[in-house]
Design a protein around this motif. Sequence first.
Motif, short mmCIF file in Angstrom:
data_model
loop_
_atom_site.label_atom_id
_atom_site.label_comp_id
_atom_site.label_asym_id
_atom_site.label_seq_id
_atom_site.Cartn_x
_atom_site.Cartn_y
_atom_site.Cartn_z
N TYR A 1 44.42 50.16 47.21
CA TYR A 1 43.38 49.74 46.29
C TYR A 1 43.19 50.71 45.14
CZ TYR A 1 41.88 45.92 49.28
OH TYR A 1 41.83 44.75 50.00
N VAL B 1 53.23 40.77 53.65
CA VAL B 1 52.01 40.03 53.33
C VAL B 1 52.25 38.57 53.67
CG1 VAL B 1 52.55 39.34 50.96
CG2 VAL B 1 50.19 39.84 51.58
N GLN C 1 40.93 29.77 49.92
CA GLN C 1 40.95 30.79 48.86
C GLN C 1 41.21 30.13 47.52
OE1 GLN C 1 44.40 33.07 49.98
NE2 GLN C 1 43.15 34.91 50.13
N HIS D 1 43.76 34.71 45.89
CA HIS D 1 45.09 34.80 46.50
C HIS D 1 45.93 35.84 45.76
CE1 HIS D 1 48.76 33.51 48.43
NE2 HIS D 1 49.29 33.16 47.28
N GLN E 1 44.74 39.24 46.54
CA GLN E 1 45.20 39.65 47.87
C GLN E 1 46.63 40.15 47.81
OE1 GLN E 1 45.43 36.49 50.72
NE2 GLN E 1 46.37 37.87 52.21
N THR F 1 46.91 43.62 46.23
CA THR F 1 46.43 44.77 46.99
C THR F 1 47.19 44.93 48.31
OG1 THR F 1 44.72 43.36 47.93
CG2 THR F 1 44.09 44.77 46.07
N SER F 2 48.30 44.29 48.44
CA SER F 2 49.12 44.54 49.64
C SER F 2 50.35 45.34 49.22
CB SER F 2 49.51 43.24 50.32
OG SER F 2 49.67 42.22 49.39
#
Lengths: 151, 388
Positions: free
Chosen positions: B105, B292, B301, B306, B309, B312-313
Amino acid sequence: MGSASSMLTQYDIEEVQEHCNKLFSQQEIVSLYQRFCQLDRNAKGFISADEFLSVPEFAMNPLSQRLLKMVDGLNFKDFVAFLSTFSAKASLQQKIELIFKVYDSDCNGKVTFNDIIEVLKDLTGSFMSDKQREVYHLSQSVMEQVYWAET
Amino acid sequence: MANAPDNKLTSSSSELDLDRPNLEDYLPSGSMQEPRGKLRLDCGLVDWWTVCRRDLLDISPTLTEAAGAIVDDSFTRCFKSNPPEPWNWNVYLFPLWCLGVVIRYGILFPTRVLVLTLGWIIFLSSFIPVHFLLKGNDKLRKKLERCLVELICSFFVASWTGVVKYHGPRPSRRPKQVFVANHTSMIDFIILEQMTAFAVIMQKHPGWVGLLQSTILESVGCIWFNRTEAKDREIVARKLRDHVQGADNNPLLIFPEGTCVNNHYTVMFKKGAFELGCTVCPIAIKYNKIFVDAFWNSKKQSFTMHLLQLMTSWAVVCDVWYLEPQTLKPGETPIEFAERVRDIISLRAGLKKVPWDGYLKYSRPSPKHREQKQQSFADSVLRRLEEK
């Protein structure tokens, strides 16, 4: 899938197990709970008729409306109790009760000639008509009305 | 059109994961057996039951099927996103996980946002002039727009640290060919687009995605449809046919599943792509779940969430296989052709096939399916009646 608030405690599992007369193992109850949470989209604590019908295999079943009446709005404990009838370990008595309830659509405790015709209509749709009556004259000769004594 | 598999209970048990209890253990197909010996009950219920079973009223298989569908069904399984197993549950893994969160993050995410912003700036500052100034010189303009779209897609993929391995020959620009692929998320399109500028057929979305669709994607020749409009299908079919005939249109990419599926299963392919009378080139996409879960569950979502997400992976790792082009065999219907191509794609990507129409996500099954079941029941009853 279920959110963090939908965790079952050991007490919950045992309570549900008691309620269904131990017809399901604890692992099975946990799996059924996951399924319950999956079907119950907004975590209301029960599955609405609409959510049941969103399973296409269920919606396509000719007897789905009859089962829906029995299973609509049940909380998890009753949901498991309902499904326990389908377990191999359930008693014959329990299974027959369920089938009786499926036939007895007006819930008056009796399965009459008309109730049976109705079920057959559900099962065969428009693919059997006058023949239905023919068949029922056959089986009608073997039994009249059947009464269910409340236990 | 979908047919439930005949031997539903046994087929579902072979598909179950190891940690899910066997459906057969608690719903065996023969659960309502003939009673052994006669139980005397006051109301003669068991006699009635025996008579009914013999005399054609055996509803127990139908009931068992319905209960089986309540307990588990192959359609909902296609759209289940498995939450990742928590691995940070003890004293020394937890700080590691926290470190990972901080890196993802705090370091990766801002860098990625920066990369993406940079990409957009470069893209917009080149696209807008090209689009408006080269209005006269169509051929050159289209070529440049294509390159620019490929560029922005590469920036997107870089913004998720996308590691995409392409296998097979790159798509070539030829008339009378369509590309079909399995669908997991809208990012499928971006991943494929960074290699070749496809014209894709998509559902029109609201919000910023819709804005992108109507401006940039319009330039590559995308076609829009609206799932909820019934008449829409004919209009879309005509647009597809027109597009494929055009010589210098971009190659057309279609996702015949019609909806996002969780990359473990494939739902039935819609036949629209397969009755255009051209070669169908299948593309199989498989995401590596360890990094992920790329499945976009549009009910849970929004696309923005999405994307966040994904950003941040750690990475988005996937394989893309460009498979051998297929044509309609003589005597094959478009539906059979669609199934054959679905077989090819599912085999390559290691996906299980499911006999359901993806649109059942949005609507109830049509009465046709129930009628099929009713007809077979009626037939068996009539047959037994004749035997008497």
